[in-house]
Design a protein around this motif. Structure first.
Motif, PDB file in Angstrom:
ATOM      1  N   CYS A  54      -0.083  13.715   0.868  1.00 18.72           N
ATOM      2  CA  CYS A  54       0.997  13.304  -0.021  1.00 18.72           C
ATOM      3  C   CYS A  54       1.049  11.781  -0.052  1.00 18.72           C
ATOM      4  CB  CYS A  54       2.339  13.901   0.391  1.00 18.72           C
ATOM      5  SG  CYS A  54       2.885  13.470   2.045  1.00 18.72           S
ATOM      6  N   VAL A  55       1.495  11.245  -1.169  1.00 11.46           N
ATOM      7  CA  VAL A  55       1.408   9.801  -1.388  1.00 11.46           C
ATOM      8  C   VAL A  55       2.273   9.027  -0.394  1.00 11.46           C
ATOM      9  CG1 VAL A  55       0.791   9.994  -3.816  1.00 11.46           C
ATOM     10  CG2 VAL A  55       3.204   9.989  -3.161  1.00 11.46           C
ATOM     11  N   GLU A  56       3.329   9.648   0.130  1.00 10.51           N
ATOM     12  CA  GLU A  56       4.188   8.937   1.084  1.00 10.51           C
ATOM     13  C   GLU A  56       3.445   8.605   2.376  1.00 10.51           C
ATOM     14  OE1 GLU A  56       6.751  11.017  -1.816  1.00 10.51           O
ATOM     15  OE2 GLU A  56       5.020  11.618  -0.599  1.00 10.51           O
ATOM     16  N   ASP A  57       2.370   9.339   2.663  1.00  8.92           N
ATOM     17  CA  ASP A  57       1.611   9.111   3.897  1.00  8.92           C
ATOM     18  C   ASP A  57       0.441   8.150   3.708  1.00  8.92           C
ATOM     19  OD1 ASP A  57       3.248  10.829   5.294  1.00  8.92           O
ATOM     20  OD2 ASP A  57       2.003  12.586   4.888  1.00  8.92           O
ATOM     21  N   LEU A  58       0.263   7.614   2.520  1.00  9.59           N
ATOM     22  CA  LEU A  58      -0.843   6.694   2.259  1.00  9.59           C
ATOM     23  C   LEU A  58      -0.626   5.388   3.032  1.00  9.59           C
ATOM     24  CD1 LEU A  58      -3.416   5.975   0.691  1.00  9.59           C
ATOM     25  CD2 LEU A  58      -1.952   5.122  -1.154  1.00  9.59           C
ATOM     26  N   ASP A  59      -1.601   5.040   3.852  1.00  8.03           N
ATOM     27  CA  ASP A  59      -1.521   3.836   4.676  1.00  8.03           C
ATOM     28  C   ASP A  59      -2.258   2.704   3.964  1.00  8.03           C
ATOM     29  OD1 ASP A  59      -1.370   1.908   6.585  1.00  8.03           O
ATOM     30  OD2 ASP A  59      -2.168   3.120   8.227  1.00  8.03           O
ATOM     31  N   LEU A  60      -1.504   1.776   3.389  1.00 10.43           N
ATOM     32  CA  LEU A  60      -2.104   0.648   2.673  1.00 10.43           C
ATOM     33  C   LEU A  60      -2.459  -0.503   3.595  1.00 10.43           C
ATOM     34  CD1 LEU A  60       0.147   0.580  -0.524  1.00 10.43           C
ATOM     35  CD2 LEU A  60      -2.147   1.545  -0.269  1.00 10.43           C
ATOM     36  N   ARG A  61      -2.184  -0.360   4.894  1.00  9.18           N
ATOM     37  CA  ARG A  61      -2.535  -1.424   5.834  1.00  9.18           C
ATOM     38  C   ARG A  61      -4.018  -1.407   6.160  1.00  9.18           C
ATOM     39  NH1 ARG A  61       1.487   0.251  10.477  1.00  9.18           N
ATOM     40  NH2 ARG A  61       0.507   2.223   9.846  1.00  9.18           N
ATOM     41  N   ILE A  62      -4.672  -0.248   5.979  1.00  6.87           N
ATOM     42  CA  ILE A  62      -6.111  -0.151   6.241  1.00  6.87           C
ATOM     43  C   ILE A  62      -6.856  -0.885   5.135  1.00  6.87           C
ATOM     44  CG2 ILE A  62      -8.044   1.441   6.517  1.00  6.87           C
ATOM     45  CD1 ILE A  62      -6.064   3.515   7.495  1.00  6.87           C
ATOM     46  N   PRO A  63      -7.739  -1.814   5.469  1.00  7.52           N
ATOM     47  CA  PRO A  63      -8.450  -2.597   4.435  1.00  7.52           C
ATOM     48  C   PRO A  63      -9.467  -1.746   3.677  1.00  7.52           C
ATOM     49  CG  PRO A  63      -9.274  -3.146   6.636  1.00  7.52           C
ATOM     50  CD  PRO A  63      -8.097  -2.241   6.832  1.00  7.52           C
ATOM     51  N   ARG A  64      -9.070  -1.306   2.487  1.00  8.52           N
ATOM     52  CA  ARG A  64      -9.970  -0.507   1.644  1.00  8.52           C
ATOM     53  C   ARG A  64     -10.053  -1.058   0.225  1.00  8.52           C
ATOM     54  NH1 ARG A  64      -7.760   5.496   2.425  1.00  8.52           N
ATOM     55  NH2 ARG A  64      -5.803   4.374   2.823  1.00  8.52           N
ATOM     56  N   GLY A  65      -9.407  -2.178  -0.030  1.00  3.70           N
ATOM     57  CA  GLY A  65      -9.428  -2.760  -1.358  1.00  3.70           C
ATOM     58  C   GLY A  65      -8.442  -2.118  -2.311  1.00  3.70           C
ATOM     59  N   ILE A  66      -7.398  -1.479  -1.788  1.00  2.00           N
ATOM     60  CA  ILE A  66      -6.389  -0.832  -2.634  1.00  2.00           C
ATOM     61  C   ILE A  66      -5.282  -1.824  -2.960  1.00  2.00           C
ATOM     62  CG2 ILE A  66      -4.721   1.039  -2.821  1.00  2.00           C
ATOM     63  CD1 ILE A  66      -6.396   2.660  -0.916  1.00  2.00           C
ATOM     64  N   ASP A  67      -5.087  -2.099  -4.217  1.00  2.00           N
ATOM     65  CA  ASP A  67      -4.010  -2.984  -4.655  1.00  2.00           C
ATOM     66  C   ASP A  67      -2.701  -2.196  -4.703  1.00  2.00           C
ATOM     67  OD1 ASP A  67      -2.329  -4.112  -7.162  1.00  2.00           O
ATOM     68  OD2 ASP A  67      -3.453  -5.736  -6.210  1.00  2.00           O
ATOM     69  N   ARG A  68      -1.665  -2.730  -4.091  1.00  6.65           N
ATOM     70  CA  ARG A  68      -0.382  -2.026  -4.016  1.00  6.65           C
ATOM     71  C   ARG A  68       0.203  -1.758  -5.396  1.00  6.65           C
ATOM     72  NH1 ARG A  68       2.276  -1.851   0.934  1.00  6.65           N
ATOM     73  NH2 ARG A  68       1.157  -2.854   2.648  1.00  6.65           N
ATOM     74  N   ALA A  69       0.095  -2.730  -6.291  1.00  5.65           N
ATOM     75  CA  ALA A  69       0.657  -2.554  -7.630  1.00  5.65           C
ATOM     76  C   ALA A  69      -0.079  -1.461  -8.394  1.00  5.65           C
ATOM     77  CB  ALA A  69       0.586  -3.875  -8.397  1.00  5.65           C
ATOM     78  N   VAL A  70      -1.391  -1.447  -8.258  1.00  2.00           N
ATOM     79  CA  VAL A  70      -2.191  -0.400  -8.928  1.00  2.00           C
ATOM     80  C   VAL A  70      -1.831   0.970  -8.380  1.00  2.00           C
ATOM     81  CG1 VAL A  70      -4.528   0.490  -9.248  1.00  2.00           C
ATOM     82  CG2 VAL A  70      -4.093  -1.951  -9.492  1.00  2.00           C
ATOM     83  N   MET A  71      -1.721   1.074  -7.046  1.00  2.00           N
ATOM     84  CA  MET A  71      -1.394   2.369  -6.454  1.00  2.00           C
ATOM     85  C   MET A  71       0.006   2.817  -6.856  1.00  2.00           C
ATOM     86  SD  MET A  71      -2.269   4.987  -4.836  1.00  2.00           S
ATOM     87  CE  MET A  71      -3.903   4.422  -4.402  1.00  2.00           C
ATOM     88  N   ALA A  72       0.950   1.899  -6.923  1.00  2.51           N
ATOM     89  CA  ALA A  72       2.301   2.260  -7.357  1.00  2.51           C
ATOM     90  C   ALA A  72       2.279   2.796  -8.779  1.00  2.51           C
ATOM     91  CB  ALA A  72       3.228   1.052  -7.253  1.00  2.51           C
ATOM     92  N   HIS A  73       1.463   2.210  -9.620  1.00  3.88           N
ATOM     93  CA  HIS A  73       1.322   2.683 -11.006  1.00  3.88           C
ATOM     94  C   HIS A  73       0.733   4.089 -11.036  1.00  3.88           C
ATOM     95  CE1 HIS A  73       0.307   2.730 -15.268  1.00  3.88           C
ATOM     96  NE2 HIS A  73      -0.951   2.965 -14.947  1.00  3.88           N
ATOM     97  N   LEU A  74      -0.265   4.349 -10.187  1.00  2.66           N
ATOM     98  CA  LEU A  74      -0.890   5.666 -10.161  1.00  2.66           C
ATOM     99  C   LEU A  74       0.077   6.721  -9.615  1.00  2.66           C
ATOM    100  CD1 LEU A  74      -4.448   4.694  -8.850  1.00  2.66           C
ATOM    101  CD2 LEU A  74      -3.797   5.276 -11.200  1.00  2.66           C
ATOM    102  N   VAL A  75       0.838   6.359  -8.590  1.00  2.00           N
ATOM    103  CA  VAL A  75       1.803   7.300  -8.014  1.00  2.00           C
ATOM    104  C   VAL A  75       2.890   7.641  -9.025  1.00  2.00           C
ATOM    105  CG1 VAL A  75       3.605   7.523  -6.258  1.00  2.00           C
ATOM    106  CG2 VAL A  75       1.363   6.603  -5.636  1.00  2.00           C
ATOM    107  N   ASP A  76       3.261   6.685  -9.846  1.00  2.00           N
ATOM    108  CA  ASP A  76       4.289   6.917 -10.870  1.00  2.00           C
ATOM    109  C   ASP A  76       3.914   8.079 -11.783  1.00  2.00           C
ATOM    110  OD1 ASP A  76       4.937   5.919 -13.994  1.00  2.00           O
ATOM    111  OD2 ASP A  76       6.648   5.916 -12.630  1.00  2.00           O
TER     112      ASP A  76
END
Length: 237
Positions: A54-76
């Motif tokens: 589930c998206v609430e468990d996504l850990d953005l602290r791990i360096p994988r090149g995930i942009d927070r703004a992009v992920m927020a848009h996708l989760v929306d």
């Protein structure tokens, strides 16, 4: 509603002070919540997501090149309503399938019809369906899906029937549904794995031109989990 009414009777001291309309409202709310929960269970069962993510468990602290703004848009999820696609690429072990399943779970919670398929097994199922007369019905079921997840794309060059099946799926869904594709191959190499240049152009035109891209990079999370130093509970430094 009957169950909720029994609970009100058993806990009468809590509910006796409420008026008729308030108690009736609680019963209706309970009924609506139960129906929503059952529909969600049905959608998740149909989706058959590979991972319980589930998206609430996504850990953005791990360096994988995930942009927070992009992920927020996708989760929306608004992109699903616009029938846009999502291409998640990167080396193995970076959580591509997990992210796809998490977005699929969120789409189910948003009331959308989702289906998950590993690409090799999907083509096997379509080959069997072609043999027993269920091929058209299977393609129709995929077409009606609001979000289709195609996991592990590009593991091998497609055969002639697989190319045709993929083109039919994407043609039926073009402008009607969204597709998430995960692959270890960069998008620039997808043309090669399809095999036939003409069909590759047609397939990628329907898949790539309106797609969001989420390229992942970094060290394998599986490797990180193995090499992490275990917690010392002995009290020694």
């Amino acid at each position: 509603m009957v169950k909720a009414l029994d609970e009100q009777r058993q806990a009468h001291a809590t509910y006796d002070s409420l008026g008729f309309e308030d108690r009736l409202g609680l019963l209706v709310d309970r009924e609506a919540a139960e129906r929503d929960a059952k529909r969600l269970i049905g959608r998740l069962k149909f989706a058959a997501l590979r991972q319980a993510a589930c998206v609430e468990d996504l850990d953005l602290r791990i360096p994988r090149g995930i942009d927070r703004a992009v992920m927020a848009h996708l989760v929306d999820g608004a992109w699903i309503g616009r029938h846009e696609n999502l291409l998640i690429t990167g080396p193995t072990g970076l959580g591509k399938s997990w992210i796809a399943c998490a977005l699929g779970h969120k789409a189910c919670r948003d009331g959308r019809r989702v289906a998950y398929h590993r690409v090799p097994r999907l083509f096997e199922a379509l080959a069997i369906a072609r043999g027993d007369g269920r091929h058209a019905r299977t393609l129709k079921a995929i077409e009606r899906t609001e979000l289709l997840i195609l996991d592990d794309w590009g593991l091998s060059v497609l055969s002639v029937p697989e190319r045709r099946d993929l083109l039919e799926i994407l043609e039926d869904r073009h402008g009607r549904g969204s597709t998430i594709v995960t692959s270890q191959l960069p998008v620039e190499h997808w043309h090669e794995t399809i095999g036939d240049p003409t069909l590759a152009d047609a397939i990628l035109d329907r898949l790539v031109h309106n797609a969001h891209r989420l390229p992942l990079a970094g060290e394998s999370m599986r490797k990180r989990a193995v090499t992490m130093k275990p917690l010392d509970l002995s009290g020694r430094a």
